[in-house]
Enzyme design. Structure first.
Site, mmCIF file in Angstrom:
data_model
loop_
_atom_site.group_PDB
_atom_site.id
_atom_site.type_symbol
_atom_site.label_atom_id
_atom_site.label_comp_id
_atom_site.label_asym_id
_atom_site.label_seq_id
_atom_site.Cartn_x
_atom_site.Cartn_y
_atom_site.Cartn_z
ATOM 1 C CE LYS A 228 -4.133 2.120 2.485
ATOM 2 N NZ LYS A 228 -4.654 1.860 3.736
ATOM 3 C CB SER B 12 -8.213 3.480 2.525
ATOM 4 O OG SER B 12 -7.267 3.194 3.551
ATOM 5 C CB SER C 19 -8.254 0.446 5.360
ATOM 6 O OG SER C 19 -9.033 1.923 5.571
#
Lengths: 499, 421
Positions: free
Chosen positions: B27, B102, B126
Site C-alpha cells: 500500500k 482504503s 481498511s
C-alpha cells in the site's frame, strides 16, 4: 519558611513574578531518536526521519532523559507519579517539524516541588508547580531585509536542535523582586549541574519566560508573600520571553517592573501581552498584543505508551546537593559561609576540596582550592572541568606546601602558574627551579624517622650488628624515594645512633 | 499499467527466505526507500522516502519481491479507493464497482493475480473492507503486533498494517514475516516475536464457539446477511457452535471512531506544510499564506473534511464534549468485546453490511460511506484482531465474513477462517 515580610505602604505596588524555565538536559542523543545532541558544524546535520518529522517516523523515548527528569524531581522534592505520559501540543510553526510538539500535559513527571534560595541573607522556599519533559523545536535564521522576524527577505530552518530534550520547570508566582529571580536561577542551575543533567556553558541551554504583574498594595491583606489568587487574576500580566541568563533575567524584569510601575502611576492600564527581551538594547518590546487565548488542542500521544516511573524513583539516587553540602562544609571543616559557598558552587570543585581536606589541613585546602586554584583558573578564563586530568598534580603541589617542602609563595607564583602555563608537573618545576627546601634536611628527617620507627634495629646497631645498619639505610632510601646517597645516609645514621 | 498500482516498481529482496519467489504489493502509505510513497495524495505525489518501513525491511529479509505501490483512498480516508488523487481502482471481480478501501489497490492486486500477497493498513476497516469487496482474505492484527514504523499515520492509536492473500494460509504466512516487536515503534509488543501463524491454518473448528453479535447483523443488506449465515452454517457443519451475543455499546462506535480518527488525523497531517518535503505551493507572502495555499492545493476534499472535523473536536470548549466522550465510548466498546469474548472463542459478522458500491455511487454522500464502516470500526476501537474471509456471493458480488478474536488471538482466527478459504 522564614520569609521576611515585604515592606509596603498603602499606595505601593507589589511585584509578582512567576517563571517557566526551560533547561536542556545533558543526554548524548535526542529525546525521541538516536541523533547526537552535540552542536553540529553544518545546519541540518544531526537529523533523521524521526526528528525531521518525516511521514511514518515514530518517536521512541530516550531513557536517559527520563532518568535526568527523575533526578531533578528528587532534588526539588517533587511528587513523581506512578505513571507519566506524553501529550501533543498542536501549533503550526516552521521550526516545528511535525507541527506539534511532544510534551507533557496533565500527567507531568514531576509535580509539587520546591527549592530553597537565599536572598540577602534570607532563606525562602519557592514552590515549583510542575516540571515536565518535552522536545525542543528547531531554530530559525532570518536572512536579508531588516533581518528581523517581520522584515527578513526569507527564513532558513535548522533542525539540529529539533528533538533535543528539555525540562520545563514552572514555578508558582512566588517572586517579589527581580533579585529573587536571579538568586533562584543561580540556585537552580547549581543544583542541576550537581545532578549532572545540565551544562550551563552550553549555548541555549537555559531559556526563561517570566510572567510579571504589579498588585496594588491595598488589595493585599497581611504579608505580601501571600497574595490571594483573586488579586493575581485581577491584575494584567506581561509575559517576558527571550531571557537566556541569570543576569539577563534580573535586568529584563527590572526593566519590566519599572515600565509597568510608570504606566500605572500615570494612570495607564497594563495590557496583557507577550513582550520580547531585547538584550542589546536593554528593553522589552511588545511581541503580541492582546493575543487571543491560545488553543493548543492537547491530546494524548498514542505513539508513546504511558511510562511507569515509580520503579525508577527507587533505583535512581542523587548526590548531596549544594545547600546541604554548604552547611556540612561549615560544620565539618570549620569553613566560613563565604568559603563554603565558593567551594560548593560546583560539584567538581567541592569534590576536589573534600579530597584534599580529608588529608591535609582543611583551611589550607580551602585557601588552595577556593583562592589559589580557582583564582588562577578564573584569570585564565577557564574552569576546573578543563583541568580535570591535572587535579592529581595540583593535589601533589598542595601536599608539598602542607609538608613544608616548598614555600606557599613559590608554590603559587612559580609552580602553580608554571603548571597551568606550560603543562609541567610540580616536581619537575620544583627541581628545575631548585625550590625544594634543602635535600639535606629531607635526608636528615628520614634518618630520624627511621631511627624512631625501628628501635629494634637501632638496638642491633648499637650491639654491633652491621646487617642492621643496612636495613636502616634501606628504610631511609625508601622514604627519600631513592634520591639520597647511601654512603651519606650510613654516615648520618651512625652519627645519630652513636652520637 | 494496472489501476491497482500508483507506482509499479520492483524492489527485490534476498534470494532466500520464507517468501522467496513470492510477489507482494505494498500500500502506498508504507514507506519504501527510494520509491515514492504518495498516500494517494497530491501532497506527496513526488515524495520519495529515504528509509524503509520496518515491514518493508522484513519483506526484503524474507526474500519477497515488492512489485509496486498500490492505490488507496487519500491518506487512508475512505472505503472505496475513490478519494485517491490518482483516480479510482476498479474491482477486478465485480466490474463497474469499487474494490473497497482504503487499501483497495492492495486487495485488487491480489484478486487480479497481479501479486501473490499484499500489505494494507487498517484504521477502521481498511484491510477488511477491500478484502470483503474483492473476495480475498485480509487480516487486521491486534494493535501492537506489527510495527507501524514507516506507515504514514492517519489515526495512530487505531491502525495496524495487515496482510492480504488469496487464502488464509497465504495471509498468515505474510503475517508471520511482518509480526513482532520493533525498537522503532514503542507501541509494539513481543507476542508476535516467535509466531507461527501459517501453521495455524488447519481449518479445524471442532468445538469452536462462535459468538454472533445481533447488533452487527441489524440493518445489513439481506443478501449479505444470508451469505454470511450460510458461511456460519458451513462452520457449524464442521463442528463449530454458534450462539448469540450482544455488544450494546456498539451503537456509539461509528461516532466515537470518527471523532477519534479525525482528531488524530488533524494532528498527524499537520506536518504536511511544504517546508521539508511534499507539495509546496508557489506563494508569495508570509508563512501562514504559503502554508495555507500548500494545504489547500495538496489535500483533497475528504482529507480536508476530516482535518476540519478533528480540529473542531479537539478545540477548547469542544474537547470534553466530543473527544473526551469518544474516549469514554471507546472504553465501553472494549468492555463489551471483553464480555462477549468470555462467552465465545471468536465473534462473527458480515465484514461489510453491503456488497461493493458502484463506482461513483458514494462519493457525494460521506455519511453513507461512514456508516458502511459500522462492523469494522469497533474492532479498531477495541485494539482487537479480526480477519475477513470470503463467505460467498450475493447477486454475483463478493461477501466477506468477519471473525473477531481476543487480543493476540490471531492463531485462533486463522484456524477458524481457514475452514472457509
Amino acid at each position: 519558611m522564614t520569609a521576611r515580610t515585604v515592606q509596603r505602604g498603602e499606595d505601593d505596588l507589589v511585584t509578582v513574578i512567576g517563571l517557566e524555565v526551560h533547561v536542556q538536559l545533558e543526554t548524548a542523543t535526542k529525546i525521541f531518536c538516536g541523533c547526537p545532541t552535540e552542536p553540529a558544524d553544518e545546519p541540518n546535520e544531526n537529523v533523521c526521519p524521526v526528528c525531521l518529522g518525516l511521514p511514518g517516523a515514530l518517536p521512541v523515548l530516550n531513557e536517559g532523559a527520563v532518568e535526568s527528569a527523575v533526578r531533578i524531581g528528587k532534588a526539588i522534592d517533587a511528587t513523581i507519579p506512578e505513571e507519566t505520559r506524553f501529550h501533543r501540543k498542536n501549533y503550526y510553526y516552521p521550526d516545528l517539524p511535525k507541527n506539534f510538539q511532544i510534551t507533557q500535559y496533565d500527567e507531568p513527571i514531576c509535580a509539587d516541588g520546591e527549592l530553597e534560595i537565599t536572598v540577602e541573607g534570607d532563606r525562602r522556599t519557592v514552590t515549583i508547580e510542575r516540571a515536565h519533559l518535552e522536545e525542543d523545536p528547531g531554530s530559525l535564521q532570518h536572512v536579508g531585509g531588516g533581518g528581523g522576524i517581520d522584515s527578513a527577505e526569507y527564513t532558513l530552518v535548522d533542525y539540529n536542535r529539533a528533538g533535543v530534550p528539555l525540562m520545563e520547570i514552572v514555578t508558582a508566582p512566588d517572586f517579589r523582586s527581580p533579585a529573587e529571580v536571579r538568586a533562584f536561577l543561580a540556585e537552580l542551575t547549581e543544583v542541576l549541574e550537581y545532578l549532572g543533567v545540565f551544562d550551563a556553558e552550553r549555548d541555549g541551554s537555559l531559556r526563561v519566560d517570566a510572567n510579571l504583574s504589579m498588585i496594588p498594595g491595598e488589595e493585599i491583606e497581611g504579608d505580601a508573600r501571600e497574595i490571594g489568587t483573586d488579586a493575581l487574576e485581577a491584575a494584567n500580566r506581561t509575559e517576558v520571553k527571550n531571557i537566556s541568563s541569570h543576569r539577563g533575567a534580573e535586568k529584563a524584569l527590572a526593566y519590566e517592573e519599572t515600565r509597568q510601575k510608570n504606566a500605572i502611576e500615570r494612570g495607564r492600564a497594563i495590557e496583557q501581552e507577550t513582550r520580547h527581551w531585547d538584550e542589546s538594547r536593554g528593553i522589552t518590546v511588545s511581541m503580541r498584543s492582546k493575543e487571543e487565548e491560545k488553543d493548543y488542542r492537547y491530546f494524548e500521544e498514542a505513539d508513546l505508551p504511558p511510562l511507569r516511573v515509580a520503579d525508577w524513583k527507587e533505583e535512581i539516587s542523587i548526590p548531596e546537593l549544594p545547600s546541604a553540602r554548604r552547611e556540612r562544609f561549615q560544620g565539618e571543616y570549620g569553613l566560613s559561609e563565604e568559603a563554603a559557598s565558593k567551594l560548593t558552587s560546583r560539584k567538581e570543585v567541592a569534590d576536589f576540596y573534600e579530597d584534599v581536606a580529608r588529608e591535609y589541613d582543611p583551611d589550607l585546602a580551602a585557601t588552595w582550592v577556593a583562592d589559589e586554584l580557582l583564582g588562577e583558573l578564573n584569570y585564565r578564563g577557564t574552569e576546573i572541568t578543563a583541568v580535570e586530568d591535572r587535579l592529581a598534580e595540583v593535589r601533589r603541589l598542595i601536599a608539598l606546601v602542607a609538608d613544608e617542602e616548598i614555600t606557599a609563595k613559590n608554590a603559587k607564583e612559580v609552580v602553580l602558574r608554571g603548571m597551568l602555563d606550560d603543562g609541567d608537573d610540580p616536581e619537575t618545576i620544583v627541581s628545575r627551579e631548585d625550590l625544594g627546601k634543602t635535600d639535606e634536611g629531607e635526608v636528615q628527617r628520614a634518618v630520624e624517622e627511621a631511627i624512631e620507627d625501628n628501635p629494634e634495629a637501632v638496638a642491633d646497631v648499637e650491639g654491633g650488628d652491621d646487617g642492621a645498619i643496612n636495613f636502616l639505610v634501606g628504610q631511609v632510601m625508601g622514604k627519600t624515594g631513592g634520591s639520597a646517597d647511601p654512603g651519606e645516609v650510613n654516615r648520618l645514621l651512625r652519627a645519630e645512633i652513636e652520637g | 499499467m494496472s489501476d491497482a498500482f500508483i507506482t509499479e516498481e520492483r524492489i527485490e529482496g534476498r534470494d532466500e527466505g520464507p517468501l522467496a519467489g513470492r510477489t507482494v504489493a505494498v500500500k502506498d502509505n508504507i514507506s519504501t526507500a527510494g520509491v515514492r510513497t504518495t498516500c494517494g495524495s497530491r501532497m506527496l505525489a513526488e515524495y520519495v522516502p529515504p528509509y524503509d518501513a520496518t515491514v518493508v525491511s522484513r519483506l526484503k529479509e524474507a526474500g519477497a519481491t515488492v512489485v509496486g505501490k498500490t492505490n488507496m483512498d487519500e491518506f487512508g480516508m475512505g472505503s472505496t479507493t475513490e478519494t485517491s488523487h490518482f483516480g479510482p481502482t476498479e474491482n477486478p471481480v465485480a466490474p463497474g464497482r469499487v474494490p473497497g478501501g482504503s487499501s483497495g489497490g492492495s486487495a485488487a492486486a491480489v484478486a487480479a493475480g497481479e501479486a501473490d500477497l499484499a500489505l494494507g493498513s487498517d484504521t477502521g476497516g481498511s484491510v477488511r473492507c477491500p478484502a470483503a469487496f474483492c473476495g480475498v482474505v485480509g487480516i487486521k492484527p491486534t494493535y501492537g503486533l506489527v510495527s507501524r514504523y514507516g506507515l504514514v499515520a492517519y489515526a495512530n492509536s487505531l491502525e495496524q498494517i495487515g496482510p492480504f492473500g488469496e487464502t488464509v494460509a497465504d495471509a498468515a504466512a505474510l503475517l508471520d514475516v511482518i509480526a513482532g516487536s520493533d525498537d522503532r515503534d514503542a507501541t509494539t509488543r513481543t507476542e508476535g516475536d516467535d509466531s507461527s501463524y501459517a501453521d495455524a491454518a488447519t481449518g479445524d473448528v471442532e468445538g469452536l464457539t462462535i459468538g454472533v453479535p445481533t447488533e452487527l447483523f441489524e440493518g445489513a443488506d439481506e443478501g449479505v446477511v444470508e451469505t454470511t449465515r450460510a458461511a456460519l452454517g458451513e462452520l457449524e457443519d464442521r463442528g463449530a457452535e454458534t450462539r448469540e451475543v450482544s455488544l450494546p455499546s456498539i451503537e456509539h462506535a461509528v461516532e466515537a471512531y470518527y471523532v477519534i480518527a479525525t482528531s488524530e488525523a488533524s494532528s498527524n497531517l499537520a506536518r504536511f506544510d511544504g517546508v521539508r518535503y511534499g507539495h509546496s505551493a508557489e506563494a508569495e507572502g508570509n508563512w501562514n499564506e504559503a502554508f495555507g495555499r500548500t494545504r489547500e492545493e495538496g489535500f483533497g476534499e475528504e482529507v480536508k473534511r476530516r482535518i476540519l472535523l478533528g480540529t473542531y473536536a479537539l478545540s477548547a470548549g469542544y474537547h470534553d464534549k466530543y473527544y473526551a466522550k469518544a474516549q469514554d465510548a471507546r472504553a465501553w466498546v472494549k468492555q463489551d468485546f471483553d464480555s462477549a469474548l468470555e462467552e465465545a472463542d471468536v465473534l462473527a459478522s458480515p465484514t461489510m453490511p453491503v456488497p461493493p458500491f458502484e463506482l461513483g455511487e458514494s462519493l457525494d454522500d460521506p455519511l453513507q460511506m461512514y456508516l458502511a464502516d459500522a462492523n469494522t470500526v469497533p474492532v479498531n476501537l477495541a485494539d482487537l484482531p479480526a480477519i475477513s474471509v470470503p463467505a460467498g456471493e450475493t447477486d454475483g458480488l463478493p461477501v466477506g465474513l468477519q471473525l473477531i478474536g481476543p487480543a493476540f488471538g490471531e492463531r485462533r482466527l486463522i484456524r477458524a477462517a481457514s475452514a472457509l478459504a
